[in-house]
Design a protein around this motif. Structure first.
Motif, PDB file in Angstrom:
ATOM      1  N   ILE A  19     -17.145 -26.837  54.117  1.00  0.00           N
ATOM      2  CA  ILE A  19     -17.924 -26.035  53.170  1.00  0.00           C
ATOM      3  C   ILE A  19     -17.643 -24.557  53.401  1.00  0.00           C
ATOM      4  O   ILE A  19     -17.231 -24.167  54.487  1.00  0.00           O
ATOM      5  N   PRO A  20     -17.881 -23.732  52.378  1.00  0.00           N
ATOM      6  CA  PRO A  20     -17.739 -22.288  52.580  1.00  0.00           C
ATOM      7  C   PRO A  20     -18.778 -21.787  53.587  1.00  0.00           C
ATOM      8  O   PRO A  20     -19.902 -22.308  53.649  1.00  0.00           O
ATOM      9  N   ILE A  21     -18.420 -20.786  54.329  1.00  0.00           N
ATOM     10  CA  ILE A  21     -19.340 -20.243  55.326  1.00  0.00           C
ATOM     11  C   ILE A  21     -20.593 -19.670  54.663  1.00  0.00           C
ATOM     12  O   ILE A  21     -21.683 -19.736  55.225  1.00  0.00           O
ATOM     13  N   GLY A  22     -20.456 -19.152  53.454  1.00  0.00           N
ATOM     14  CA  GLY A  22     -21.618 -18.636  52.721  1.00  0.00           C
ATOM     15  C   GLY A  22     -22.655 -19.714  52.468  1.00  0.00           C
ATOM     16  O   GLY A  22     -23.853 -19.456  52.520  1.00  0.00           O
ATOM     17  N   THR A  23     -22.188 -20.930  52.198  1.00  0.00           N
ATOM     18  CA  THR A  23     -23.104 -22.059  51.993  1.00  0.00           C
ATOM     19  C   THR A  23     -23.873 -22.349  53.274  1.00  0.00           C
ATOM     20  O   THR A  23     -25.082 -22.592  53.247  1.00  0.00           O
ATOM     21  N   LEU A  24     -23.181 -22.310  54.400  1.00  0.00           N
ATOM     22  CA  LEU A  24     -23.826 -22.543  55.682  1.00  0.00           C
ATOM     23  C   LEU A  24     -24.932 -21.510  55.925  1.00  0.00           C
ATOM     24  O   LEU A  24     -26.038 -21.857  56.350  1.00  0.00           O
ATOM     25  N   TYR A  25     -24.664 -20.247  55.630  1.00  0.00           N
ATOM     26  CA  TYR A  25     -25.673 -19.207  55.805  1.00  0.00           C
ATOM     27  C   TYR A  25     -26.838 -19.380  54.825  1.00  0.00           C
ATOM     28  O   TYR A  25     -27.992 -19.132  55.170  1.00  0.00           O
ATOM     29  N   GLN A  26     -26.551 -19.823  53.587  1.00  0.00           N
ATOM     30  CA  GLN A  26     -27.626 -20.083  52.629  1.00  0.00           C
ATOM     31  C   GLN A  26     -28.523 -21.211  53.131  1.00  0.00           C
ATOM     32  O   GLN A  26     -29.751 -21.125  53.040  1.00  0.00           O
ATOM     33  N   TRP A  27     -27.898 -22.269  53.645  1.00  0.00           N
ATOM     34  CA  TRP A  27     -28.673 -23.378  54.190  1.00  0.00           C
ATOM     35  C   TRP A  27     -29.557 -22.895  55.329  1.00  0.00           C
ATOM     36  O   TRP A  27     -30.690 -23.306  55.465  1.00  0.00           O
ATOM     37  N   ARG A  28     -29.009 -22.031  56.176  1.00  0.00           N
ATOM     38  CA  ARG A  28     -29.792 -21.530  57.312  1.00  0.00           C
ATOM     39  C   ARG A  28     -30.994 -20.740  56.821  1.00  0.00           C
ATOM     40  O   ARG A  28     -32.106 -20.902  57.331  1.00  0.00           O
ATOM     41  N   THR A  29     -30.799 -19.908  55.816  1.00  0.00           N
ATOM     42  CA  THR A  29     -31.890 -19.121  55.248  1.00  0.00           C
ATOM     43  C   THR A  29     -32.967 -20.033  54.670  1.00  0.00           C
ATOM     44  O   THR A  29     -34.159 -19.776  54.827  1.00  0.00           O
ATOM     45  N   ARG A  30     -32.534 -21.124  54.040  1.00  0.00           N
ATOM     46  CA  ARG A  30     -33.468 -22.073  53.413  1.00  0.00           C
ATOM     47  C   ARG A  30     -33.977 -23.135  54.390  1.00  0.00           C
ATOM     48  O   ARG A  30     -34.788 -23.975  54.016  1.00  0.00           O
ATOM     49  N   ARG A  31     -33.459 -23.103  55.611  1.00  0.00           N
ATOM     50  CA  ARG A  31     -33.830 -24.074  56.650  1.00  0.00           C
ATOM     51  C   ARG A  31     -33.535 -25.509  56.228  1.00  0.00           C
ATOM     52  O   ARG A  31     -34.321 -26.415  56.489  1.00  0.00           O
ATOM     53  N   THR A  32     -32.385 -25.701  55.568  1.00  0.00           N
ATOM     54  CA  THR A  32     -32.008 -27.043  55.131  1.00  0.00           C
ATOM     55  C   THR A  32     -30.744 -27.547  55.817  1.00  0.00           C
ATOM     56  O   THR A  32     -30.426 -28.720  55.689  1.00  0.00           O
ATOM     57  N   GLY A  33     -30.043 -26.696  56.495  1.00  0.00           N
ATOM     58  CA  GLY A  33     -28.776 -27.072  57.121  1.00  0.00           C
ATOM     59  C   GLY A  33     -28.942 -27.496  58.563  1.00  0.00           C
ATOM     60  O   GLY A  33     -30.059 -27.659  59.059  1.00  0.00           O
ATOM     61  N   PRO A  34     -27.818 -27.662  59.237  1.00  0.00           N
ATOM     62  CA  PRO A  34     -27.884 -28.042  60.645  1.00  0.00           C
ATOM     63  C   PRO A  34     -28.549 -26.945  61.477  1.00  0.00           C
ATOM     64  O   PRO A  34     -28.440 -25.763  61.156  1.00  0.00           O
ATOM     65  N   PRO A  35     -29.253 -27.352  62.524  1.00  0.00           N
ATOM     66  CA  PRO A  35     -29.969 -26.353  63.334  1.00  0.00           C
ATOM     67  C   PRO A  35     -29.015 -25.486  64.149  1.00  0.00           C
ATOM     68  O   PRO A  35     -28.108 -25.993  64.808  1.00  0.00           O
ATOM     69  N   GLY A  36     -29.219 -24.197  64.056  1.00  0.00           N
ATOM     70  CA  GLY A  36     -28.433 -23.248  64.840  1.00  0.00           C
ATOM     71  C   GLY A  36     -29.336 -22.530  65.827  1.00  0.00           C
ATOM     72  O   GLY A  36     -30.558 -22.542  65.696  1.00  0.00           O
ATOM     73  N   ARG A  37     -28.714 -21.904  66.805  1.00  0.00           N
ATOM     74  CA  ARG A  37     -29.467 -21.172  67.834  1.00  0.00           C
ATOM     75  C   ARG A  37     -28.852 -19.797  68.029  1.00  0.00           C
ATOM     76  O   ARG A  37     -27.643 -19.640  67.913  1.00  0.00           O
ATOM     77  N   ARG A  38     -29.690 -18.864  68.370  1.00  0.00           N
ATOM     78  CA  ARG A  38     -29.213 -17.532  68.725  1.00  0.00           C
ATOM     79  C   ARG A  38     -28.897 -17.513  70.208  1.00  0.00           C
ATOM     80  O   ARG A  38     -29.687 -17.950  71.035  1.00  0.00           O
ATOM     81  N   VAL A  39     -27.717 -17.026  70.528  1.00  0.00           N
ATOM     82  CA  VAL A  39     -27.319 -16.782  71.916  1.00  0.00           C
ATOM     83  C   VAL A  39     -27.044 -15.284  71.958  1.00  0.00           C
ATOM     84  O   VAL A  39     -25.995 -14.830  71.505  1.00  0.00           O
ATOM     85  N   GLY A  40     -28.047 -14.554  72.417  1.00  0.00           N
ATOM     86  CA  GLY A  40     -27.959 -13.101  72.298  1.00  0.00           C
ATOM     87  C   GLY A  40     -28.004 -12.751  70.820  1.00  0.00           C
ATOM     88  O   GLY A  40     -28.891 -13.188  70.105  1.00  0.00           O
ATOM     89  N   LYS A  41     -27.018 -12.031  70.354  1.00  0.00           N
ATOM     90  CA  LYS A  41     -26.972 -11.680  68.931  1.00  0.00           C
ATOM     91  C   LYS A  41     -26.087 -12.620  68.127  1.00  0.00           C
ATOM     92  O   LYS A  41     -25.903 -12.442  66.933  1.00  0.00           O
TER      93      LYS A  41
END
Length: 58
Positions: A19-41
């Motif tokens: 998928i396009p990386i933009g889609t991944l970021y949209q999913w993250r904003t909507r909390r519908t995609g795979p769970p990500g974590r912050r490691v520092g910034k």
């Protein structure tokens, strides 16, 4: 976690899912995609969490 089990970058997840990386970021904003974590910034993903998320999708 061994060296071969490194955390994935958003680019890695985008490539894995085909998928396009933009889609991944949209999913993250909507909390519908795979769970990500912050490691520092930096945003990182645990490969097993991404695979589990894929398997949960219908």
């Amino acid at each position: 976690m061994t060296r071969d089990e490194r955390l994935w970058t958003p680019e890695d997840v985008s490539e894995f899912l085909g998928i396009p990386i933009g889609t991944l970021y949209q999913w993250r904003t909507r909390r519908t995609g795979p769970p990500g974590r912050r490691v520092g910034k930096h945003l990182r993903y645990v490969p097993g969490d991404v695979l589990a998320w894929v398997l949960e999708q219908s």
